[in-house]
Structure formats: structure tokens, C-alpha cells
Design an enzyme around this catalytic site. Structure first.
Site, short mmCIF file in Angstrom:
data_model
loop_
_atom_site.label_atom_id
_atom_site.label_comp_id
_atom_site.label_asym_id
_atom_site.label_seq_id
_atom_site.Cartn_x
_atom_site.Cartn_y
_atom_site.Cartn_z
N LYS A 185 5.12 3.45 7.49
CA LYS A 185 5.49 4.84 7.18
C LYS A 185 4.44 5.82 7.73
CE LYS A 185 9.21 3.36 5.59
NZ LYS A 185 9.63 2.79 4.34
C1 LIG Z 1 10.63 1.89 3.51
C2 LIG Z 1 11.83 2.42 2.82
C3 LIG Z 1 12.06 2.22 1.45
C4 LIG Z 1 11.22 1.31 0.62
O1 LIG Z 1 9.90 1.66 0.61
P1 LIG Z 1 8.85 0.64 -0.03
O2 LIG Z 1 7.64 1.52 -0.26
O3 LIG Z 1 8.60 -0.44 0.96
O4 LIG Z 1 9.43 0.15 -1.31
C5 LIG Z 1 13.13 2.83 0.86
N1 LIG Z 1 13.98 3.59 1.56
C6 LIG Z 1 13.82 3.79 2.89
C7 LIG Z 1 14.78 4.65 3.61
C8 LIG Z 1 12.75 3.19 3.55
O5 LIG Z 1 12.62 3.33 4.87
#
Ligand SMILES: *Cc1c(COP(=O)(O)O)cnc(C)c1O
Length: 384
Positions: A185
């Protein structure tokens, strides 16, 4: 894998992050403590949200949002198939039923026009995703929600820097917004997430649920403040974030506004480099919004000499890592079989799901690497 392979979604980690983690290790306060409080405050300041609750993932933030808002068995939550599994899994974990509405072909966001037809007397909430960092149609979605008395929970995993009419996530109007600090992210804590809300009661419930349902958190239980008994008021979860993680997030957050222009720059070079190729580049950004530039997702057109998987293999051979965002949820066996879903119910998500591929967009991708990526895409798609 050769040394010059360009890894998809590799984070920017520098000496400051290493120093911050080392400092936490030396302090011996590894769990949820002062750094996590500081990180919550920093995110609240950055977004303008009144309450920011640090948790172990965005998945946890989504789950806690739904639980804190009283959503459970018998309820329906409207969401998009063009997302990661976590979005819909979190609904299933509460015992509620996800109801999928197709995405818009151009924005890849939940199409507000399709929402009303999916509303039943069981519908409690809408759970849209700011796909790739592109703001959802906030005004339209909030209008439908108000009309039918529904809650809005934003999956803002891609959208820390996103703005809608000047408002960041946490201030757009959803009851909660959920951030992710997963490795790929825009900022990372390795694993981590944050639940944002301006509703005092939701914040209080989410915080209690985030740590075993205890009436006070570990920091206030074990700090040098006066000792105090804790009580379990609800069987909560183990969703807290550690100070090791938060210390990384604090450093990353300081860089986020300088990384965004670099992401913009790479994005613009891709758009220009692919303009004459049989690929569809991402739609221009909607007026009065800011795009967080989390994912550069292009579509491999049917006229291209390769299909999407051939495109990916070709890029891999050229030393470029790619991602797929996403294989839509209605094509995964659990969702397909459990809810009887098929491609014809989601023409847009199906069209995109077969053609989409994401290119590296990390601010650490160098100009020379951008050149290599563009050359590789041109080669694979038969460009000159
Ligand atoms: C990465 C992601 C998640 C989950 O995030 P985590 O922190 O790994 O639980 C949820 N929704 C979207 C759209 C994502 O890209």
C-alpha cells in the site's frame, strides 16, 4: 530472479524506518503503546477524522466497522466485485450477506446507478472501495444511503491521499473509513490498518472490540498510570497494532505528500508511453478529486497480439513484475457457488477482470526503470 527485476509493489524503506524500529526495540515496549497512540494522532491529523483506531489490518478495520455498527446475521451489505477478497470476507465474517453490484466500466468504482435496484428490506449498509485511489461517487452514494437509511463504510485501503471536493477519507461522509498499511500500500507498517470515524459511539465500540472486549486497553492497564482492573464487556477480537509497526507508519506518513507527486509523474509517463498501443489506460481523474495513485491498472485490448496473461508473461520475461487488481469476487469459487453468481450479472467487472494488469508505481521506481517498463509494454503489445 535477476537483480534488476522490477518487483511489483515493493515498499520504500530507508534508514529512518530502520532507526525508528530499532528505537522501539531498545525501549522494550513492543506492543500497543506510545508509538501507536502517536500514529493514531498523526493519521487523525492528516485525514481530519475525529477518531482514528489503529488495528492489525484493513480487514480488521472493516470487520470492526460492521460489528460496531450492529451488522450481523440476516443483514445485507452492498459492495463491489471489483475488489480484494477482504472487502467481502469481512461482511461474511459478521454473518451478514454481501450483495454485489457491478462496477462502472471507466472508474472501476461501485456504480451508484446500480445500488437502488439491489436494496431490500434487509439492506443495512453500502461498502464501496475507492478503487486504486480514485474517489468513489461520494455525493451519489451518500444520497442513496440517506434516502434508504443505510450506513456507508468506505474501504479506503487504496485511498489515504484521496480527496473528494477537498475532503480526505475520514471526512467524506461515510460512517467509517478503513485504511490499510499492508506492504504494497502507499504507506506500510508491514501489516496494519486504521479505522476512521467521526461518530463517538462507533469509535468507542470499535476500540473495545479491537482488544478482547476489554473496558481499558493494554497501554492504560500496564503503563505507569495507577493500576486499574479491567473487565470484559463483550467477547472482542485481537486486532491491536504494535508499536513496532506504528513506528514504521509514523515515518512513512511523513513522506506521503512527497511521494504522491512522484507517483503522478510515473502515471503521466505511462499514459504518454502507451497512448498509441492496443491497451486502455486508466480514465482521467474526475474533477474536484485527488487520486491517490495507488495502482496503475491498464486493460489489454482485444486487438493486442497477446491476451492479459500473455502480456504478464511477456513483461515477466522482460524483468517487470505486475499485479492483477482484481480477479473479481464473483469468479472466486466461494462467492460464485455460495451466492450463485455468474459473469452475466457483472458485465463490467467481468470485462475488466479478464483484461486488467497493474504496473509498478512505487515512488522508488527510477526514471530508467520507467523507461524499461514502457519499452517492455511496447515490445509485448507490438508497439514500435
Ligand atoms: C489490501 C486491501 C484490503 C485489505 O487490507 P489488509 O490491511 O491487508 O487487511 C482490503 N481492501 C482492499 C481494496 C485492499 O486492496
Amino acid at each position: 530472479m535477476s537483480n534488476d527485476f522490477i518487483v511489483f509493489g515493493s515498499p520504500v524503506i530507508g534508514p529512518e524506518e530502520i532507526e525508528a524500529v530499532t528505537e522501539v526495540l531498545r525501549s522494550c515496549w513492543l506492543g500497543t503503546g506510545p508509538r501507536t497512540k502517536e500514529f493514531e494522532k498523526a493519521i487523525a491529523e492528516y485525514t481530519g477524522a475525529e477518531h482514528a483506531i489503529a488495528v492489525s489490518s484493513c480487514t480488521a478495520a472493516l470487520h470492526l466497522s460492521l460489528l460496531a455498527l450492529g451488522i450481523g446475521p440476516g443483514d445485507e451489505v452492498i459492495t463491489t466485485p471489483m475488489t480484494f477478497a477482504a472487502t467481502a470476507n469481512s461482511i461474511v465474517h459478521t454473518g451478514a450477506t454481501p450483495v454485489f453490484v457491478d462496477c462502472d466500466r471507466s472508474s472501476l468504482n461501485l456504480d451508484p446507478a446500480g445500488i437502488e435496484a439491489a436494496i431490500t428490506e434487509r439492506t443495512k449498509a453500502i461498502l464501496p472501495v475507492h478503487f486504486a485511489g480514485r474517489a468513489i461517487a461520494v455525493d451519489e452514494i451518500l444520497a442513496v444511503a440517506r434516502k434508504h437509511d443505510l450506513l456507508v463504510i468506505e474501504d479506503a485501503a487504496h485511498a489515504l491521499e484521496t480527496r473528494y471536493k477537498g475532503r480526505p477519507v475520514g471526512r467524506m461522509g461515510g460512517t467509517t473509513s478503513c485504511l490499510s498499511f499492508y506492504v504494497t500500500k502507499n504507506i506500510t507498517t508491514a501489516e496494519g490498518g486504521m479505522l476512521l470515524t467521526n461518530d463517538e459511539e462507533t469509535a468507542r465500540k470499535a476500540r473495545v472490540l479491537s482488544l478482547h472486549g476489554l473496558s481499558a486497553d493494554a497501554w492504560s492497564r500496564y503503563s505507569d498510570a495507577a493500576p486499574k482492573h479491567y473487565e470484559v464487556v463483550v467477547p472482542g477480537y485481537k486486532y491491536n497494532l504494535t508499536d513496532i509497526a506504528s513506528s514504521i507508519g509514523l515515518v512513512q506518513l511523513r513522506h506521503v505528500e512527497e511521494w504522491l507527486p512522484r507517483r503522478d509523474e510515473i502515471w503521466a509517463r505511462y499514459d504518454e508511453g502507451f497512448a498509441d498501443l492496443p491497451v486502455t489506460t486508466p480514465a482521467p481523474v474526475e474533477p474536484e478529486t485527488r487520486h491517490a495513485r495507488h495502482l496503475y491498472t491498464l486493460l489489454v485490448d482485444d486487438e493486442a497480439p497477446v491476451d492479459r496473461d500473455g502480456f504478464r508473461d511477456g513483461l515477466h520475461r522482460e524483468g517487470v513484475g505486475t499485479g492483477i487488481h482484481y480477479a473479481p469476487l464473483h469468479r472466486h469459487p466461494y462467492y460464485r457457488e455460495r451466492f450463485g453468481l455468474a459473469d452475466e450479472h457483472f458485465p463490467n467487472a467481468s470485462h475488466i477482470g479478464s483484461r486488467t494488469v497493474s504496473l509498478p508505481l512505487s515512488p522508488k521506481v527510477t526514471d530508467a526503470e520507467v523507461d524499461r517498463i514502457i519499452a517492455a509494454v511496447r515490445k509485448v503489445t507490438g508497439g514500435k
